[in-house]
Write a protein that holds these residues in place. Structure first.
Motif, PDB file in Angstrom:
ATOM      1  N   GLN A 190      -1.603   4.395 -11.329  1.00 57.79           N
ATOM      2  CA  GLN A 190      -2.854   3.908 -10.761  1.00 57.79           C
ATOM      3  C   GLN A 190      -2.639   2.545 -10.119  1.00 57.79           C
ATOM      4  O   GLN A 190      -2.181   1.600 -10.770  1.00 57.79           O
ATOM      5  CB  GLN A 190      -3.947   3.806 -11.828  1.00 57.79           C
ATOM      6  CG  GLN A 190      -5.310   3.401 -11.275  1.00 57.79           C
ATOM      7  CD  GLN A 190      -6.406   3.392 -12.321  1.00 57.79           C
ATOM      8  OE1 GLN A 190      -6.166   3.096 -13.495  1.00 57.79           O
ATOM      9  NE2 GLN A 190      -7.621   3.751 -11.933  1.00 57.79           N
ATOM     10  N   MET A 221      -4.571   0.209  -4.282  1.00 56.95           N
ATOM     11  CA  MET A 221      -4.494   0.756  -2.928  1.00 56.95           C
ATOM     12  C   MET A 221      -4.504   2.279  -2.904  1.00 56.95           C
ATOM     13  O   MET A 221      -5.166   2.897  -2.079  1.00 56.95           O
ATOM     14  CB  MET A 221      -3.228   0.229  -2.239  1.00 56.95           C
ATOM     15  CG  MET A 221      -3.245  -1.251  -1.947  1.00 56.95           C
ATOM     16  SD  MET A 221      -4.591  -1.689  -0.841  1.00 56.95           S
ATOM     17  CE  MET A 221      -4.084  -0.860   0.653  1.00 56.95           C
ATOM     18  N   GLN A 222      -3.727   2.882  -3.794  1.00 58.02           N
ATOM     19  CA  GLN A 222      -3.543   4.339  -3.755  1.00 58.02           C
ATOM     20  C   GLN A 222      -4.400   5.089  -4.760  1.00 58.02           C
ATOM     21  O   GLN A 222      -4.494   6.324  -4.690  1.00 58.02           O
ATOM     22  CB  GLN A 222      -2.063   4.678  -3.983  1.00 58.02           C
ATOM     23  CG  GLN A 222      -1.117   4.093  -2.961  1.00 58.02           C
ATOM     24  CD  GLN A 222      -1.397   4.610  -1.571  1.00 58.02           C
ATOM     25  OE1 GLN A 222      -1.775   5.768  -1.380  1.00 58.02           O
ATOM     26  NE2 GLN A 222      -1.236   3.761  -0.580  1.00 58.02           N
ATOM     27  N   GLY A 223      -5.015   4.400  -5.685  1.00 55.90           N
ATOM     28  CA  GLY A 223      -5.787   5.087  -6.708  1.00 55.90           C
ATOM     29  C   GLY A 223      -4.883   5.760  -7.725  1.00 55.90           C
ATOM     30  O   GLY A 223      -3.789   5.275  -8.009  1.00 55.90           O
TER      31      GLY A 223
END
Lengths: 110, 117
Positions: free
Chosen positions: A37, A40-42
């Motif tokens: 997690q 930026m990318q989740g």
């Protein structure tokens, strides 16, 4: 109350060092997942195992990341060498249909 | 590849008001659907799941969700929220695994639910 456990909870390391994260899945769960997690990318799936066999690691950078399950009670995720962009929270989850998440390992690479 | 869209990144709601958090997924084939909640500095906790059967599923903490196949949606609802519901909520989808169980989850970006007193 069965839970997924992860160690360490926090890890600060310098760029280039090896990092090993460990996960103990819930007893009896045959599938173990690793997620990452970041802001930026989740949440991203990195890899997962079923009955200790690797099923999919397409989400993992192959050159530096490796995931193993040496026995039914332990899953490991290694990064060698670590880079600042690897800084994230790494979650392990186990389950069959639904997944139960551990508390995560917060990794900071300086 | 599957994708999940959570249309609202942040939803402010007054305490005791109803709330709906929206989720749409891309797959047109059979899927499993989930909602997870994440409190600050904690892992993800499963709120509810849809595997098959009734399209209205009930979960913990008074939450429920409705699976709508034609609209590929799985919106989360609660009739009356509490301050303790303040958290990040994630919608997720996975493929059924032919041997039983499910594959890895694809998550939405999350919706931050803010409860105002």
């Amino acid at each position: 109350d069965a839970r997924v456990t992860q160690t360490p909870r926090d890890k600060v390391t310098e760029m280039g060092q090896e990092v090993t994260m460990r996960c103990q899945p819930i007893l009896g769960h045959n599938t173990v997942f690793w997620y990452r997690q970041t802001m930026m990318q989740g949440l991203e799936l990195l890899a997962y195992f079923r009955n200790r066999a690797p099923l999919d690691d397409s989400g993992m950078p192959k050159d530096r990341f490796s995931a193993e399950m040496p026995d039914a009670t332990l899953a490991t995720l290694k990064i060698q060498p670590s880079e600042p962009r690897d800084s994230a929270v790494y979650f392990c989850a186990s389950g069959s249909y639904e997944q139960y998440f551990g508390p995560g390992t917060r990794l900071t690479v300086t | 590849a599957q994708s999940v869209t959570q249309l609202d990144s942040q939803v402010p709601v007054f305490e005791e008001a109803p709330v709906e958090l929206r989720c749409n997924y891309s797959s047109s084939v059979s899927v499993y659907l989930f909602w997870y909640v994440q409190y600050p500095n904690q892992g993800l906790q499963l709120l509810l799941k849809y595997l098959s059967g009734s399209t209205l599923v009930k979960g913990i903490n008074g939450f429920e969700a409705e699976f709508n196949k034609s609209q590929t949606s799985f919106h989360l609802r609660k009739p009356s929220v509490h301050i303790s519901d303040t958290a990040e909520y994630f919608c997720a989808v996975s493929d059924p695994y032919s041997g039983g169980g499910a594959d890895g989850l694809t998550f939405g970006k999350g919706t931050h639910l803010i409860i105002q007193p």
